[in-house]
Design a protein around this motif. Structure first.
Motif, short mmCIF file in Angstrom:
data_model
loop_
_atom_site.label_atom_id
_atom_site.label_comp_id
_atom_site.label_asym_id
_atom_site.label_seq_id
_atom_site.Cartn_x
_atom_site.Cartn_y
_atom_site.Cartn_z
N GLY A 223 1.69 -40.19 19.69
CA GLY A 223 1.18 -39.95 21.03
C GLY A 223 -0.22 -39.38 21.12
N GLY A 224 -0.82 -39.03 19.98
CA GLY A 224 -2.20 -38.56 20.00
C GLY A 224 -2.35 -37.06 19.88
N ILE A 225 -3.61 -36.64 19.79
CA ILE A 225 -3.93 -35.22 19.58
C ILE A 225 -3.41 -34.34 20.70
CG2 ILE A 225 -5.86 -33.58 19.41
CD1 ILE A 225 -7.41 -35.71 17.92
N ALA A 226 -3.30 -34.90 21.91
CA ALA A 226 -2.81 -34.13 23.04
C ALA A 226 -1.40 -33.58 22.79
CB ALA A 226 -2.82 -34.97 24.31
N LYS A 227 -0.68 -34.16 21.83
CA LYS A 227 0.66 -33.66 21.49
C LYS A 227 0.61 -32.20 21.07
CE LYS A 227 4.16 -35.72 20.41
NZ LYS A 227 5.49 -35.79 21.03
N LEU A 228 -0.52 -31.79 20.49
CA LEU A 228 -0.64 -30.39 20.07
C LEU A 228 -0.54 -29.44 21.25
CD1 LEU A 228 -3.45 -30.27 17.34
CD2 LEU A 228 -1.01 -29.84 17.04
N ASN A 229 -0.90 -29.92 22.43
CA ASN A 229 -0.85 -29.06 23.62
C ASN A 229 0.57 -28.62 23.94
OD1 ASN A 229 -3.54 -29.73 23.69
ND2 ASN A 229 -3.45 -30.89 25.60
N ASN A 230 1.55 -29.29 23.34
CA ASN A 230 2.95 -28.92 23.56
C ASN A 230 3.35 -27.68 22.78
OD1 ASN A 230 3.32 -31.12 25.28
ND2 ASN A 230 3.93 -32.46 23.60
N GLY A 231 2.48 -27.24 21.87
CA GLY A 231 2.73 -25.99 21.18
C GLY A 231 3.06 -26.13 19.71
N PRO A 232 3.44 -25.01 19.09
CA PRO A 232 3.64 -24.94 17.65
C PRO A 232 4.64 -25.93 17.08
CG PRO A 232 3.56 -22.74 18.58
CD PRO A 232 3.59 -23.68 19.74
N SER A 233 5.67 -26.28 17.83
CA SER A 233 6.68 -27.20 17.29
C SER A 233 6.06 -28.53 16.89
CB SER A 233 7.81 -27.41 18.31
OG SER A 233 7.31 -28.01 19.49
N GLU A 234 5.04 -28.97 17.64
CA GLU A 234 4.37 -30.22 17.29
C GLU A 234 3.61 -30.08 15.97
OE1 GLU A 234 4.95 -32.90 18.72
OE2 GLU A 234 5.70 -32.35 20.70
N LEU A 235 2.95 -28.94 15.78
CA LEU A 235 2.24 -28.70 14.52
C LEU A 235 3.22 -28.62 13.37
CD1 LEU A 235 -0.35 -28.01 12.94
CD2 LEU A 235 0.08 -25.61 13.49
N HIS A 236 4.33 -27.93 13.57
CA HIS A 236 5.33 -27.81 12.50
C HIS A 236 5.87 -29.19 12.12
CE1 HIS A 236 6.10 -23.57 14.34
NE2 HIS A 236 5.04 -23.59 13.55
N ALA A 237 6.05 -30.06 13.10
CA ALA A 237 6.51 -31.42 12.82
C ALA A 237 5.49 -32.18 11.97
CB ALA A 237 6.79 -32.17 14.12
N VAL A 238 4.20 -31.98 12.26
CA VAL A 238 3.14 -32.60 11.46
C VAL A 238 3.23 -32.13 10.02
CG1 VAL A 238 0.65 -32.68 11.07
CG2 VAL A 238 1.55 -33.00 13.38
N ALA B 77 2.18 -15.03 15.98
CA ALA B 77 1.98 -16.43 15.62
C ALA B 77 2.39 -16.68 14.18
CB ALA B 77 0.51 -16.82 15.84
N LEU B 78 1.97 -15.78 13.29
CA LEU B 78 2.29 -15.94 11.87
C LEU B 78 3.80 -15.88 11.65
CD1 LEU B 78 0.45 -14.52 8.84
CD2 LEU B 78 2.91 -14.20 9.01
N GLN B 79 4.46 -14.91 12.24
CA GLN B 79 5.89 -14.77 12.05
C GLN B 79 6.66 -15.98 12.58
OE1 GLN B 79 7.74 -12.45 10.41
NE2 GLN B 79 5.79 -11.62 9.67
N ASP B 80 6.23 -16.48 13.72
CA ASP B 80 6.89 -17.64 14.32
C ASP B 80 6.79 -18.85 13.41
OD1 ASP B 80 8.05 -19.23 16.63
OD2 ASP B 80 6.09 -20.19 16.46
N SER B 81 5.58 -19.15 12.94
CA SER B 81 5.40 -20.33 12.10
C SER B 81 5.96 -20.12 10.70
CB SER B 81 3.92 -20.71 12.03
OG SER B 81 3.51 -21.31 13.24
N ALA B 82 5.91 -18.91 10.19
CA ALA B 82 6.50 -18.63 8.87
C ALA B 82 8.00 -18.90 8.91
CB ALA B 82 6.22 -17.20 8.45
N GLY B 83 8.64 -18.51 10.00
CA GLY B 83 10.07 -18.78 10.14
C GLY B 83 10.35 -20.26 10.28
N ALA B 84 9.57 -20.94 11.12
CA ALA B 84 9.79 -22.37 11.35
C ALA B 84 9.53 -23.20 10.10
CB ALA B 84 8.89 -22.84 12.49
N LEU B 85 8.62 -22.74 9.26
CA LEU B 85 8.25 -23.49 8.05
C LEU B 85 8.98 -23.00 6.80
CD1 LEU B 85 4.41 -23.79 8.73
CD2 LEU B 85 6.13 -25.58 8.96
N GLY B 86 9.90 -22.06 6.98
CA GLY B 86 10.70 -21.60 5.84
C GLY B 86 9.94 -20.75 4.86
N LEU B 87 8.99 -19.95 5.37
CA LEU B 87 8.17 -19.13 4.46
C LEU B 87 8.50 -17.65 4.55
CD1 LEU B 87 4.70 -20.83 5.08
CD2 LEU B 87 6.05 -20.93 2.98
N LEU B 88 9.58 -17.30 5.22
CA LEU B 88 9.91 -15.87 5.37
C LEU B 88 10.60 -15.31 4.13
CD1 LEU B 88 11.13 -15.68 9.08
CD2 LEU B 88 9.02 -14.80 8.10
N GLY B 89 11.15 -16.19 3.31
CA GLY B 89 11.82 -15.72 2.10
C GLY B 89 10.84 -15.56 0.96
#
Length: 208
Positions: free
Chosen positions: A126-141, A193-205
């Protein structure tokens, strides 16, 4: 870099800033104050440089033959490299006064290949504008990028993946988007922001 961004990165256990590397005054000495307003002000520019320095450090460490695990050391050398990436003394040809939507990726990743990969993955969905939907789009990338890395024939690339370097880069890209106040990434501080993405990307352990 600012205390909030440096503190968040060091508290994550993924990075340690060596002497001078996280010092705001040291970084200020490397920037062009005339360009700072194009990044939202001096403090955002300083954070962009500090976060980029961390990315240079994890990329360099991730391809090294010997791997000592996390935290990755961020040195003044990495900060100097990052200042070349983010700061510009060449007048108006570096960053437009009003950056277009597409230029946001130039402020996210330090390597042109990663910028191209992120753009291509987003273009397929869908294009770069998908990033506007927030962190979940970046995590999917990031997860899709990992899938690509997993199928690469190079041992070095698969080793980089096994060391979680792609995910750590994704975490840093999140912090860059937050620093840039990109739509969908506004309203949270660096630690949140860091804690949210660390959790979503499995980096908290244990990332070592």
């Amino acid at each position: 870099m600012t205390d909030a961004a440096r503190g968040a990165l060091q508290a994550s256990g993924l990075f340690v800033f060596l002497e001078g590397a996280g010092d705001r005054k040291v970084i200020e000495g490397l920037v062009d104050f005339e360009q700072a307003n194009r990044y939202g002000g001096l403090h955002p520019l300083i954070d962009h440089i500090g976060i980029a320095a961390a990315e240079f450090a994890v990329v360099e460490s991730g391809v090294a033959e010997e791997w000592s695990g996390y935290p990755v050391s961020v040195s003044l050398r990495h900060v100097r490299m990052a200042s070349l990436k983010y700061d510009c003394t060449l007048g108006d040809i570096c960053v437009p006064f009003v950056p277009s939507e597409g230029l946001i990726l130039d402020r996210v990743a330090v390597l042109s290949a990663d910028i191209a990969r992120i753009w291509r993955i987003l273009a397929q969905h869908g294009g770069i504008a998908k990033l506007n939907n927030g962190p979940s789009e970046l995590h999917a990338v990031v997860h899709e990028l990992e899938d690509v890395y997993a199928g690469h024939p190079s041992d070095a690339v698969r080793q980089f993946l096994a060391r979680d370097c792609v995910r750590v880069q994704g975490l840093l890209w999140r912090m860059q988007l937050t620093t840039a106040s990109h739509p969908g990434f506004v309203g949270v501080d660096p630690e949140e922001a860091l804690q949210d993405s660390a959790g979503a990307l499995g980096l908290l352990g244990d990332s070592g």
